[in-house]
Design an enzyme around this catalytic site. Structure first.
Site, PDB file in Angstrom:
ATOM      1  N   GLY A 183       6.973 155.315  40.334  1.00 24.14           N
ATOM      2  CA  GLY A 183       7.053 154.204  39.373  1.00 24.14           C
ATOM      3  C   GLY A 183       7.556 152.931  40.039  1.00 24.14           C
TER       4      GLY A 183
ATOM      5  N   GLU B 289       9.421 157.857  50.023  1.00 21.35           N
ATOM      6  CA  GLU B 289      10.230 158.867  49.327  1.00 21.35           C
ATOM      7  C   GLU B 289       9.809 160.267  49.774  1.00 21.35           C
ATOM      8  OE1 GLU B 289      11.175 156.360  45.250  1.00 21.35           O
ATOM      9  OE2 GLU B 289       9.500 157.738  45.255  1.00 21.35           O
TER      10      GLU B 289
HETATM   11  C1  5RP Z   1      10.299 154.978  42.737  1.00 16.36           C
HETATM   12  C2  5RP Z   1      10.501 156.276  42.046  1.00 16.36           C
HETATM   13  C3  5RP Z   1      11.656 156.382  41.116  1.00 16.36           C
HETATM   14  O1  5RP Z   1      12.470 157.431  41.524  1.00 16.36           O
HETATM   15  C4  5RP Z   1      11.140 156.639  39.721  1.00 16.36           C
HETATM   16  O2  5RP Z   1      10.207 155.620  39.385  1.00 16.36           O
HETATM   17  C5  5RP Z   1      12.279 156.644  38.708  1.00 16.36           C
HETATM   18  O3  5RP Z   1      12.831 155.368  38.625  1.00 16.36           O
HETATM   19  P1  5RP Z   1      13.979 155.025  37.606  1.00 16.36           P
HETATM   20  O4  5RP Z   1      15.221 155.706  38.085  1.00 16.36           O
HETATM   21  O5  5RP Z   1      14.075 153.513  37.683  1.00 16.36           O
HETATM   22  O6  5RP Z   1      13.550 155.481  36.239  1.00 16.36           O
HETATM   23  O7  5RP Z   1       9.771 157.230  42.204  1.00 16.36           O
HETATM   24  O8  5RP Z   1       9.105 154.940  43.484  1.00 16.36           O
END
Ligand code: 5RP
Length: 232
Positions: free
Chosen positions: A104, A111
């Site tokens: 997201g 990651e």
């Molecule tokens: C970023 C990610 C984040 O871990 C995922 O989007 C969750 O984000 P948030 O803690 O802001 O809800 O995969 O690439």
């Protein structure tokens, strides 16, 4: 601030709660793997309180690197470290076996790299992220831009609708100089098989299903406190 009418913790407070809880999994004297996102930002704030007890961090994004350094935490290149004891990161969805959708924040490739060099993945999330079947959250896929149209057709053949993620009216460019497709309409019943399949489509850099690099532990923030889910 809590809503005074219900006294229920806000989502921001839940993220801070689970960010602090993750400190229990940080191995003192070692380098910790650090993910990306608003929940991880709370973890980074908590990590700063023990910065003198760790060697430093390997980071999964430019954004997290900047935050870590601003708080006085040394950031190591991932190639300078053979193995990490633990990687701490958020998720967009997590199922009952520790499989996740991530990306997201567009940081999915780095990651996955840091997760792959870590012995244990500790996912930190609020309870809204826990699902039975992955796929309600649009699936992020980092791609080489010249493959976009063909990959959109390949996702359409699976029943998915893929769109190029934009920022300020232009395709978002990742830390790796690539683009992101967000795919809606998928139900990912077999995350391991799906990840293997999509990862070998030409032009895919990384698919945002984390099944081969799944979480071993999920710290789930609920209004009643932090639940610890184990998937070993
Ligand atoms: C970023 C990610 C984040 O871990 C995922 O989007 C969750 O984000 P948030 O803690 O802001 O809800 O995969 O690439």
């Amino acid at each position: 601030m809590s809503d005074p009418a219900s006294a229920a913790p806000t989502q921001d407070e839940l993220k801070a709660l689970v960010g602090r809880a993750a400190l229990d999994y940080v191995v003192r004297g070692e380098i910790v793997g650090v993910g990306t996102g608003s929940t991880v930002n709370k973890f980074i704030e908590a990590l700063a309180t023990i910065r003198n007890e760790i060697k430093g961090a390997v980071s999964s994004s430019v954004a997290s690197t900047e935050r870590l350094r601003a708080l006085g935490i040394e950031v190591f290149d991932s190639n300078a470290v053979d193995e990490l004891a633990v990687y701490i990161d958020g998720a967009d969805e997590i199922d009952g076996r520790g499989h996740m959708i991530k990306g997201g924040g567009a940081a999915l490739t780095r990651e996955k790299i840091v997760a792959a060099q870590s012995r244990r993945f500790v996912c930190i999330a609020d309870a809204s992220k826990r699902v039975e079947v992955l796929g309600a959250f649009p699936l992020p896929v980092e791609i080489i831009p010249m493959a976009a149209r063909r990959l959109m057709r390949q996702f359409a053949a699976l029943g998915g609708l893929a769109q190029v993620r934009e920022k300020d009216g232009l395709p978002l460019v990742t830390d790796n100089g690539q683009h992101i497709l967000d795919v809606t309409g998928l139900k990912i019943a077999d995350p391991l098989a799906f990840e293997s399949e999509v990862n070998q489509w030409p032009g895919v850099v990384t698919v945002g299903v984390f099944a081969h690099q799944k979480a071993q532990v999920c710290l789930l923030a609920t209004p009643e406190g932090v639940q610890t889910l184990r998937y070993d």
